[in-house]
Design a protein around this motif. Structure first.
Motif, PDB file in Angstrom:
ATOM      1  N   GLY A 109       0.906  -1.163   0.030  1.00 59.91           N
ATOM      2  CA  GLY A 109       0.021  -0.059   0.072  1.00 59.91           C
ATOM      3  C   GLY A 109       0.746   1.012  -0.100  1.00 59.91           C
ATOM      4  N   GLU A 110       0.237   2.128  -0.104  1.00 59.99           N
ATOM      5  CA  GLU A 110       0.783   3.617  -0.194  1.00 59.99           C
ATOM      6  C   GLU A 110       1.391   4.108   0.997  1.00 59.99           C
ATOM      7  OE1 GLU A 110      -0.490   7.956  -2.223  1.00 59.99           O
ATOM      8  OE2 GLU A 110      -1.904   6.783  -1.086  1.00 59.99           O
ATOM      9  N   ARG A 188     -10.542  10.052   6.189  1.00 53.59           N
ATOM     10  CA  ARG A 188     -10.829   9.924   4.669  1.00 53.59           C
ATOM     11  C   ARG A 188      -9.615   9.985   3.896  1.00 53.59           C
ATOM     12  NH1 ARG A 188     -11.649  13.656   1.034  1.00 53.59           N
ATOM     13  NH2 ARG A 188     -12.186  15.032   2.528  1.00 53.59           N
ATOM     14  N   THR A 190      -6.540   9.431   4.503  1.00 49.42           N
ATOM     15  CA  THR A 190      -5.424   8.506   4.652  1.00 49.42           C
ATOM     16  C   THR A 190      -6.041   6.886   4.682  1.00 49.42           C
ATOM     17  OG1 THR A 190      -5.894   8.670   7.154  1.00 49.42           O
ATOM     18  CG2 THR A 190      -4.095  10.340   6.130  1.00 49.42           C
ATOM     19  N   ALA A 191      -7.138   6.577   4.217  1.00 52.23           N
ATOM     20  CA  ALA A 191      -7.760   5.544   4.239  1.00 52.23           C
ATOM     21  C   ALA A 191      -7.005   4.720   3.145  1.00 52.23           C
ATOM     22  CB  ALA A 191      -9.131   5.645   3.545  1.00 52.23           C
ATOM     23  N   GLY A 192      -6.678   3.450   3.968  1.00 54.12           N
ATOM     24  CA  GLY A 192      -6.057   2.459   3.183  1.00 54.12           C
ATOM     25  C   GLY A 192      -4.350   2.586   3.283  1.00 54.12           C
ATOM     26  N   ALA A 193      -3.855   3.468   3.617  1.00 50.59           N
ATOM     27  CA  ALA A 193      -2.457   3.901   3.505  1.00 50.59           C
ATOM     28  C   ALA A 193      -1.842   3.462   4.721  1.00 50.59           C
ATOM     29  CB  ALA A 193      -2.302   5.414   3.164  1.00 50.59           C
ATOM     30  N   ARG A 194      -0.567   3.169   4.568  1.00 48.49           N
ATOM     31  CA  ARG A 194       0.561   2.968   5.740  1.00 48.49           C
ATOM     32  C   ARG A 194       0.730   4.397   6.190  1.00 48.49           C
ATOM     33  NH1 ARG A 194       5.175   0.008   3.944  1.00 48.49           N
ATOM     34  NH2 ARG A 194       4.702   0.662   1.893  1.00 48.49           N
TER      35      ARG A 194
END
Length: 250
Positions: A109-110, A188, A190-194
């Motif tokens: 992930g990003e 929202r 930063t969703a799904g990011a490291r």
């Protein structure tokens, strides 16, 4: 206007090396090498064996001494804005060592770099936000290294705090308790990011611990933290670094 003028002056006017004072060099090659990130590694606050409660795993790009200390202060306190690039190189190395290297994987992930915000009065006085500027430079270097990264300044001061200078570890923790919060919409973007917390320097770890608390309070995970520099005696020995690095991005 002040920030624009400092940028222009830094690009046009010759100056001395911020690290050692060498003539006609914003940063000489030798001092630039000190910020190359070659010595990046895991650190713990020197004043405490394991750091404050809630402090994520922290990696630093350089030792906070000599030329490195001089460059950090020149950028932060004297508005030497072109130094954000070399400082960003050291920060990017710390991020890669802690959260972008072995074990991260292409599908991990990003990376979202969340800078620790400066107090509003400090930003006004300096004319810029040092941690945010360095984070932007670091994200560019990470992308060029093949690591998807961006900056999300989702933290903001919640209340005024006293000047940290001269405060001990416990006093800093008390001074910063509840001082930061996540701005509206922060979850929202930063969703799904490291999420990696970033700052210029770590001393007691109180600031990074408070930033991590604020993110967790908003339901956000923290993969780790990275700083440009840390005191030499806070670096973890190589033989014990492997386990620390693995934990920092869990």
């Amino acid at each position: 206007m002040r920030g624009w003028w400092q940028e222009l002056a830094g690009l046009v006017l010759p100056g001395d090396c911020a690290g050692c004072g060498a003539a006609r060099a914003v940063l000489c090659p030798r001092c630039g090498d000190a910020l190359s990130g070659a010595g990046a590694g895991p650190v713990r606050p020197a004043a405490r064996r394991s750091g404050p409660v809630g402090l994520p795993g922290v990696h630093a790009g350089a030792r906070y001494e000599g030329a490195v200390r001089a460059v950090v202060l020149a950028h932060k306190e004297r508005g030497a804005l072109p130094l954000a690039g070399p400082l960003g190189t050291a920060l990017a190395a710390a991020v890669l060592r802690g959260c972008g290297g072995a074990g991260a994987g292409a599908g991990a992930g990003e990376l979202v770099l969340v800078p620790v915000p400066s107090a509003r009065r400090a930003v006004r006085a300096r004319g810029h936000d040092p941690a945010r500027r360095i984070a932007l430079a670091a994200s560019g270097r990470l992308r060029r290294a093949g690591a998807p990264a961006r900056v999300a300044p989702v933290l903001r001061p919640r209340r005024r705090v006293a000047d940290q200078a001269g405060l001990g570890a416990r006093e800093r923790l008390e001074n910063l308790a509840g001082a930061l919060e996540v701005c509206r919409g922060g979850a929202r973007v930063t969703a799904g990011a490291r999420i990696v917390l970033v700052d210029d320097v770590i001393t007691t770890g109180a600031t990074l611990a408070e930033a991590a608390r604020a993110l967790r309070a908003a339901g956000l995970g923290v993969a780790g933290a990275a700083v440009v520099a840390a005191p030499a005696d806070s670096f973890v020995r190589i033989r014990s670094a492997t386990r620390t690095e693995q934990k920092s991005c869990e």
